[in-house]
Structures are given as structure tokens and as C-alpha cells.
Design a protein around this motif. Structure first.
Motif, PDB file in Angstrom:
ATOM      1  N   LEU A 158      32.093   6.054 -24.508  1.00  0.00           N
ATOM      2  CA  LEU A 158      32.472   6.674 -23.409  1.00  0.00           C
ATOM      3  C   LEU A 158      31.764   6.238 -22.229  1.00  0.00           C
ATOM      4  CD1 LEU A 158      33.567  10.390 -24.253  1.00  0.00           C
ATOM      5  CD2 LEU A 158      34.872   8.233 -24.671  1.00  0.00           C
ATOM      6  N   GLN A 159      30.834   5.410 -22.311  1.00  0.00           N
ATOM      7  CA  GLN A 159      30.246   4.804 -21.232  1.00  0.00           C
ATOM      8  C   GLN A 159      30.968   3.691 -20.579  1.00  0.00           C
ATOM      9  OE1 GLN A 159      27.316   6.621 -20.667  1.00  0.00           O
ATOM     10  NE2 GLN A 159      27.917   7.511 -22.468  1.00  0.00           N
ATOM     11  N   ASP A 160      31.849   3.100 -21.052  1.00  0.00           N
ATOM     12  CA  ASP A 160      32.943   2.419 -20.743  1.00  0.00           C
ATOM     13  C   ASP A 160      33.984   3.325 -19.932  1.00  0.00           C
ATOM     14  OD1 ASP A 160      34.523  -0.311 -20.401  1.00  0.00           O
ATOM     15  OD2 ASP A 160      35.847   1.214 -21.480  1.00  0.00           O
ATOM     16  N   ASN A 161      34.141   3.113 -18.494  1.00  0.00           N
ATOM     17  CA  ASN A 161      35.065   3.946 -17.795  1.00  0.00           C
ATOM     18  C   ASN A 161      36.626   3.944 -18.291  1.00  0.00           C
ATOM     19  OD1 ASN A 161      33.157   4.746 -16.169  1.00  0.00           O
ATOM     20  ND2 ASN A 161      33.482   3.333 -14.745  1.00  0.00           N
ATOM     21  N   ASP A 162      37.028   2.691 -18.686  1.00  0.00           N
ATOM     22  CA  ASP A 162      38.516   2.731 -19.284  1.00  0.00           C
ATOM     23  C   ASP A 162      38.618   3.635 -20.345  1.00  0.00           C
ATOM     24  OD1 ASP A 162      39.177   0.967 -17.051  1.00  0.00           O
ATOM     25  OD2 ASP A 162      38.812  -0.797 -18.195  1.00  0.00           O
ATOM     26  N   THR A 163      37.715   3.496 -21.297  1.00  0.00           N
ATOM     27  CA  THR A 163      37.839   4.440 -22.433  1.00  0.00           C
ATOM     28  C   THR A 163      37.783   5.907 -22.296  1.00  0.00           C
ATOM     29  OG1 THR A 163      36.680   2.287 -23.773  1.00  0.00           O
ATOM     30  CG2 THR A 163      36.853   4.558 -24.690  1.00  0.00           C
ATOM     31  N   TYR A 164      36.739   6.084 -21.319  1.00  0.00           N
ATOM     32  CA  TYR A 164      36.756   7.472 -20.831  1.00  0.00           C
ATOM     33  C   TYR A 164      37.827   7.848 -20.324  1.00  0.00           C
ATOM     34  CZ  TYR A 164      34.874  11.522 -17.942  1.00  0.00           C
ATOM     35  OH  TYR A 164      34.804  12.716 -17.673  1.00  0.00           O
ATOM     36  N   ASN A 165      38.383   7.187 -19.187  1.00  0.00           N
ATOM     37  CA  ASN A 165      39.736   7.671 -18.716  1.00  0.00           C
ATOM     38  C   ASN A 165      40.950   7.951 -19.768  1.00  0.00           C
ATOM     39  OD1 ASN A 165      38.464   7.767 -16.233  1.00  0.00           O
ATOM     40  ND2 ASN A 165      39.132   5.564 -15.851  1.00  0.00           N
ATOM     41  N   LEU A 166      40.763   6.951 -20.785  1.00  0.00           N
ATOM     42  CA  LEU A 166      42.057   7.167 -21.741  1.00  0.00           C
ATOM     43  C   LEU A 166      41.477   8.438 -22.442  1.00  0.00           C
ATOM     44  CD1 LEU A 166      42.410   3.638 -23.165  1.00  0.00           C
ATOM     45  CD2 LEU A 166      44.110   5.043 -22.081  1.00  0.00           C
ATOM     46  N   ILE A 167      40.480   8.611 -23.040  1.00  0.00           N
ATOM     47  CA  ILE A 167      40.049   9.910 -23.715  1.00  0.00           C
ATOM     48  C   ILE A 167      40.532  11.018 -22.978  1.00  0.00           C
ATOM     49  CG2 ILE A 167      38.160  11.270 -24.891  1.00  0.00           C
ATOM     50  CD1 ILE A 167      38.957   8.879 -26.470  1.00  0.00           C
ATOM     51  N   GLU A 168      40.125  11.286 -21.720  1.00  0.00           N
ATOM     52  CA  GLU A 168      40.325  12.242 -20.684  1.00  0.00           C
ATOM     53  C   GLU A 168      41.933  12.594 -20.660  1.00  0.00           C
ATOM     54  OE1 GLU A 168      38.810  13.705 -16.601  1.00  0.00           O
ATOM     55  OE2 GLU A 168      39.633  11.767 -16.463  1.00  0.00           O
ATOM     56  N   LYS A 169      42.598  11.343 -20.658  1.00  0.00           N
ATOM     57  CA  LYS A 169      44.073  11.491 -20.568  1.00  0.00           C
ATOM     58  C   LYS A 169      44.461  12.092 -21.857  1.00  0.00           C
ATOM     59  CE  LYS A 169      48.221   8.243 -20.942  1.00  0.00           C
ATOM     60  NZ  LYS A 169      48.724   6.940 -20.700  1.00  0.00           N
ATOM     61  N   HIS A 170      44.193  11.841 -23.051  1.00  0.00           N
ATOM     62  CA  HIS A 170      44.710  12.379 -24.284  1.00  0.00           C
ATOM     63  C   HIS A 170      44.247  13.936 -24.437  1.00  0.00           C
ATOM     64  CE1 HIS A 170      46.038   8.609 -25.624  1.00  0.00           C
ATOM     65  NE2 HIS A 170      44.776   7.916 -25.764  1.00  0.00           N
ATOM     66  N   GLU A 171      42.989  14.321 -23.956  1.00  0.00           N
ATOM     67  CA  GLU A 171      42.704  15.301 -24.001  1.00  0.00           C
ATOM     68  C   GLU A 171      43.581  16.227 -23.093  1.00  0.00           C
ATOM     69  OE1 GLU A 171      37.758  15.337 -24.208  1.00  0.00           O
ATOM     70  OE2 GLU A 171      38.853  15.429 -22.163  1.00  0.00           O
ATOM     71  N   ARG A 172      44.198  15.751 -22.038  1.00  0.00           N
ATOM     72  CA  ARG A 172      44.876  16.649 -21.227  1.00  0.00           C
ATOM     73  C   ARG A 172      46.540  16.753 -21.878  1.00  0.00           C
ATOM     74  NH1 ARG A 172      43.256  13.152 -17.038  1.00  0.00           N
ATOM     75  NH2 ARG A 172      45.131  11.813 -17.072  1.00  0.00           N
ATOM     76  N   LYS A 173      46.798  15.720 -22.568  1.00  0.00           N
ATOM     77  CA  LYS A 173      48.123  15.937 -23.373  1.00  0.00           C
ATOM     78  C   LYS A 173      47.962  16.768 -24.502  1.00  0.00           C
ATOM     79  CE  LYS A 173      49.952  11.177 -22.792  1.00  0.00           C
ATOM     80  NZ  LYS A 173      50.434   9.852 -23.419  1.00  0.00           N
ATOM     81  N   LEU A 174      46.687  16.865 -25.125  1.00  0.00           N
ATOM     82  CA  LEU A 174      46.530  17.797 -26.114  1.00  0.00           C
ATOM     83  C   LEU A 174      46.555  19.168 -26.042  1.00  0.00           C
ATOM     84  CD1 LEU A 174      45.509  18.210 -29.174  1.00  0.00           C
ATOM     85  CD2 LEU A 174      43.112  17.950 -28.362  1.00  0.00           C
ATOM     86  N   ASN A 175      46.086  19.584 -24.557  1.00  0.00           N
ATOM     87  CA  ASN A 175      45.975  20.982 -23.975  1.00  0.00           C
ATOM     88  C   ASN A 175      47.341  21.446 -23.658  1.00  0.00           C
ATOM     89  OD1 ASN A 175      43.024  21.422 -24.229  1.00  0.00           O
ATOM     90  ND2 ASN A 175      42.746  19.962 -22.796  1.00  0.00           N
TER      91      ASN A 175
END
Length: 277
Positions: free
Chosen positions: A173-190
Motif C-alpha cells: 500500500l506504499q504504492d499510491n495506485d495500489t492504495y487507491n484501488l484498495i480504497e475503491k474496493h473498500e467503498r464498494k464493499l461498504n
């Protein structure tokens, strides 16, 4: 036609050794898989899952096996497990056992479909990192059904965002693109409803849990969906947990009933129940 150019210090002997090591590792996993396919096939996927899960009793617990490489790839490890890889591997084997072609290739494909979003390996963020999403996608793919609400579960009313809230714990998650993708998937999950059975209610609902049900233990930790996973197994009239245990460092059946096991851990808030179809 092409020519391979090796680094001066990297000999063909080294290359052959590495290739031999990779092939040996794969053949070892395939040999274990073939042994499991000889086990009795149950009347249901859940029954088969329990038979396969019990055959792994005593195998070592090992965390972090999916993160051993910097490059995301489909990892098959049938020798040691963490709680999630144990449930996932056994489920993939059970699906394979009940398929038209019960071979290693089918198993690897089932494993990939369970582990990766849309069954595609495309970087760290393509892997399912929250078991809640794993269960949702397993239901969408008609592999399993979350029956928690049906048997008395209540809304968790909880936002899932542990990974992005604790970015420092995850090297990828230190990679910004990966972090942003994980954040996007969290929003969908919620956007999905999340039900659980509080641990105080588990004992009285045990009669509605079946052998081979996947038990996902919900978390009191902020932002986290589940702490642990395993399979339900009834012993002496009570539901116990068949799981890869961090506490005991191996695959075991809990000595105490599930309800008592939950009460030993403050971080456990209850369970969700996912039934294999």
C-alpha cells in the motif's frame, strides 16, 4: 529464434537448478492434491469439505504465504496454512471433487476464482483482502450462501476500512495506485449489508449450523470485518471449530465448543455463517 543472455555470475547450472526447484514444488503440491482427490466424496460440497479439512489435521500454521513474492501470483501451498488459506484451499478442493474434471488444473482455476476478483490475477489489489468480499463473491458465483441473517444475525453497522486506515502495515500500500484501488474496493464493499451473530447468541443458534459450514469470526477491531475463519464440526452435540490455529500453530479441532472459544477472545464479536452450495 531468440538467444537468452545471462548475467556473468548467473550460470546455466543455476538456471536449471531454479527451474528444477519450481517444477519440484509444483509436483509436490500436485501429489498432495491427488491424494486428497482419493478421499471419499460426500453427498454435498460441505460434506466433502469437512472430509478434506480433517485430512489436514496437524499441518502447520504459517502466515504470509501469499505475500512471499513482490509480484502478485497465484500461490498454491498445500503443506501449511493460515486460517483463510485453509478455508479457501479446502473449498477449492471440494468444488474440484464435485466437478466434471477433478484434476489439478481445475483445482488451480477454482482457487484463482475464489481468491481473485473476477478470477483475474492483476496485481496486489486484484486479490480479495476482506473475507466479507470473499463471501459476497462466492455467493454471486453460486459457490456458497451467507445464511447469517436467515438464522438470526443482526446488522453489524460497521464500516470496513482497516487496510487504508493502517496503510503502514501493508508494504504494497506504499504504492499510491495500489492504495487507491484498495480504497475503491473498500467503498464498494461498504455498500453491501453486513450481518453477524453476536457471540452471546451463538450457543442458542448452534442447532441451525451444519457440519461443513464456513464460520467467519467477526471482529471488534475498528475497520476490520473478520479476525478468523474455519469450518463448523459437530462433536458431542456441540459445534466446534476446525481451523488453522495461530494459537496452536497447526490445523486443529477446537477442544471447546465454538461459543466458548469465542468468549476467550475479547477481539471476537461473533460469527457469520457461510454455507457451501
Amino acid at each position: 529464434m531468440f538467444t537468452t543472455v545471462l548475467h556473468p555470475k548467473f550460470s546455466y547450472t543455476t538456471l536449471l537448478f531454479l527451474l528444477s526447484f519450481i517444477l519440484l514444488a509444483q509436483s509436490t503440491e500436485e501429489a498432495i492434491f491427488n491424494q486428497k482427490m482419493k478421499l471419499a466424496k460426500g453427498n454435498s460440497t460441505a460434506e466433502t469439505a469437512l472430509t478434506i479439512a480433517k485430512s489436514f489435521l496437524g499441518q502447520p500454521y504459517k502466515a504470509g504465504t501469499l505475500d512471499a513474492s513482490d509480484k502478485e501470483q497465484l500461490v498454491c501451498n498445500l503443506k501449511d496454512f493460515d486460517c483463510w488459506t485453509f478455508v479457501e484451499t479446502v473449498t477449492a478442493m471440494s468444488l474440484t471433487k464435485h466437478s466434471a474434471q477433478a484434476n489439478f488444473s481445475t483445482f488451480m482455476n477454482n482457487l484463482k476464482k475464489l481468491r481473485y476478483r473476477d478470477g483475474e490475477v492483476n496485481g496486489y489489489a486484484s486479490r480479495l483482502h476482506y473475507f466479507k468480499e470473499w463471501a459476497i463473491r462466492a455467493e454471486q458465483n453460486k459457490v456458497a450462501q451467507d445464511i447469517t441473517e436467515m438464522i438470526g444475525g443482526i446488522p453489524a453497522n460497521k464500516e470496513i476500512n482497516f487496510m487504508t486506515r493502517h496503510r503502514d502495515l501493508y508494504a504494497h500500500l506504499q504504492d499510491n495506485d495500489t492504495y487507491n484501488l484498495i480504497e475503491k474496493h473498500e467503498r464498494k464493499l461498504n455498500k453491501h449489508e453486513f450481518y453477524y451473530i453476536p457471540k452471546a447468541n451463538v450457543k442458542k443458534l448452534e442447532s441451525q449450523i451444519q457440519d461443513g459450514d464456513i464460520i467467519a469470526i467477526t471482529s471488534n477491531i475498528e475497520g476490520l470485518d473478520f479476525n478468523h475463519e474455519g469450518f463448523a464440526i459437530r462433536q458431542n452435540g456441540r459445534i466446534h471449530l476446525l481451523h488453522a490455529s495461530l494459537e496452536m500453530k497447526k490445523v486443529i479441532i477446537s477442544t471447546e465448543p465454538l461459543a466458548d472459544y469465542l468468549n476467550r477472545f475479547k477481539k471476537h464479536s461473533g460469527i457469520a455463517v457461510v454455507r457451501l452450495l
